[in-house]
Design an enzyme around this catalytic site. Sequence first.
Site, mmCIF file in Angstrom:
data_model
loop_
_atom_site.group_PDB
_atom_site.id
_atom_site.type_symbol
_atom_site.label_atom_id
_atom_site.label_comp_id
_atom_site.label_asym_id
_atom_site.label_seq_id
_atom_site.Cartn_x
_atom_site.Cartn_y
_atom_site.Cartn_z
ATOM 1 N N ASP A 1 -0.860 6.442 6.481
ATOM 2 C CA ASP A 1 -2.040 5.665 6.096
ATOM 3 C C ASP A 1 -2.308 4.674 7.234
ATOM 4 O OD1 ASP A 1 -3.831 3.799 5.125
ATOM 5 O OD2 ASP A 1 -2.682 3.300 3.322
ATOM 6 N N LYS B 1 -12.232 -1.306 7.736
ATOM 7 C CA LYS B 1 -11.697 -2.429 8.518
ATOM 8 C C LYS B 1 -12.191 -2.341 9.966
ATOM 9 C CE LYS B 1 -8.277 -2.056 5.129
ATOM 10 N NZ LYS B 1 -8.628 -3.096 4.239
ATOM 11 N N TRP C 1 0.823 -1.224 0.000
ATOM 12 C CA TRP C 1 0.000 0.000 0.000
ATOM 13 C C TRP C 1 0.850 1.265 0.000
ATOM 14 C CZ3 TRP C 1 -4.490 -0.765 -1.845
ATOM 15 C CH2 TRP C 1 -5.152 -1.975 -1.626
HETATM 16 N N1 PMP Z 1 -4.413 1.493 2.384
HETATM 17 C C1 PMP Z 1 -4.431 0.328 3.076
HETATM 18 C C2 PMP Z 1 -3.450 0.125 4.190
HETATM 19 C C3 PMP Z 1 -5.382 -0.652 2.761
HETATM 20 O O1 PMP Z 1 -5.407 -1.804 3.446
HETATM 21 C C4 PMP Z 1 -6.299 -0.418 1.712
HETATM 22 C C5 PMP Z 1 -7.364 -1.413 1.338
HETATM 23 N N2 PMP Z 1 -7.233 -2.683 1.740
HETATM 24 C C6 PMP Z 1 -6.223 0.788 1.011
HETATM 25 C C7 PMP Z 1 -5.276 1.711 1.384
HETATM 26 C C8 PMP Z 1 -7.144 1.081 -0.123
HETATM 27 O O2 PMP Z 1 -8.441 1.301 0.329
HETATM 28 P P1 PMP Z 1 -9.702 1.309 -0.647
HETATM 29 O O3 PMP Z 1 -9.887 -0.092 -1.115
HETATM 30 O O4 PMP Z 1 -10.818 1.823 0.219
HETATM 31 O O5 PMP Z 1 -9.381 2.240 -1.760
#
Ligand code: PMP
Length: 362
Positions: free
Chosen positions: A170, A194, A102
Amino acid sequence: MDRLINFAAGPSMMPESVLRKIQDSILNYEGQGYSILEMMHRKPPFEAILLELKSRVKSLLNVPDDYEILFCPGGGKMQFGMVPLNLVTPGCRGGYIVTGTWSRMASEEARRVSREVTLWAGNGRDLPDEVVEVPDDADYVYFCDNETVDGTEFQGLPAVSCADPVFVSDMSSNFMSRPFDVSRFGAIWAGVQKNFGTAGLACVIVRRNLLGNAADTVPQMLNWNVYAKSNSLQNTPPVLQFYTAMLMARWVEEQGGVAEMDRRAKERSALLYSAIDDMQDFYVGALPPEVRSRMNVVFTIADKNLIKPFVEEAAAQGMINLAGHRSVGGLRASLYNVMPIEAVQKLTVFMKDFAGRHGKFH
Ligand code: PMP
């Protein structure tokens, strides 16, 4: 109600009490004769939801007064673009610590929409343990506090070479799971699906003096300052997502707040990691203890042919979504706030039985 144990990385388990409240509200919101889905966003009932959501986030995380709490539709990935569009100033760059899937994606998006400098990059199984050099032209130091796919979690702030870094983090997959000092950050943000609600919404907490740097060409809906000035009501907001996050905030508070969430998270993850460590000829690939996530336990089975039967047999016993992320394979058990310790106990009993039946640990 017979509910499955859902080990998914997100969307993830929600408390039954919250689901029931949503169910009631879909039909008839607080006995008012209309559904939450029909609710006007510029009338007192929604204003009350938004006010409660914001004030609970503020008190749960002890957010100082000089920070704005914003709610942006578009989920987590939208923030990959919004962070650099709002924080990179002319001639400067966004600095990224890349520890996994990510943060890598965030750094790539920053390069796409702005200017980026990678400050540190690891192998997906480690975190920086040396001082990270930050050049003078880096507007911020970005990191992903918990890498959902890779299973690493920072145990504190990264050590950096500059005196007063603007940390941006994040926290999508460990938001509301432990106390932290907001004042040490320029901005933190989280897609909420989450620990804190349903997909399609991000909570952003940003220090007010960092707002106002977006260029005039940045679309209004990607400008944090527009959200700050409009109380996150710059357009028709996803009312149900706001309401769900508010109910989750209430739930976290009722359960004892983020310190209690942290205690439970440590208890759950310690139980699972110790089961893996106890059977380490059979279950392999767990990360070194100093980088292990309390939220996403990533591991696999030495004999790869047993991964599919493991996932299927667990599902037959009511424990679903234990397959690893499609990019890495293997196994992953996500243990977010709502996961009861009894569910992890059940998983470890199954793991022992499974390993025993396949020739080990009788
Ligand atoms: N950052 C992290 C740490 C994630 O776990 C996720 C999704 N699993 C995201 C960003 C992206 O989120 P979204 O699917 O809502 O765009």
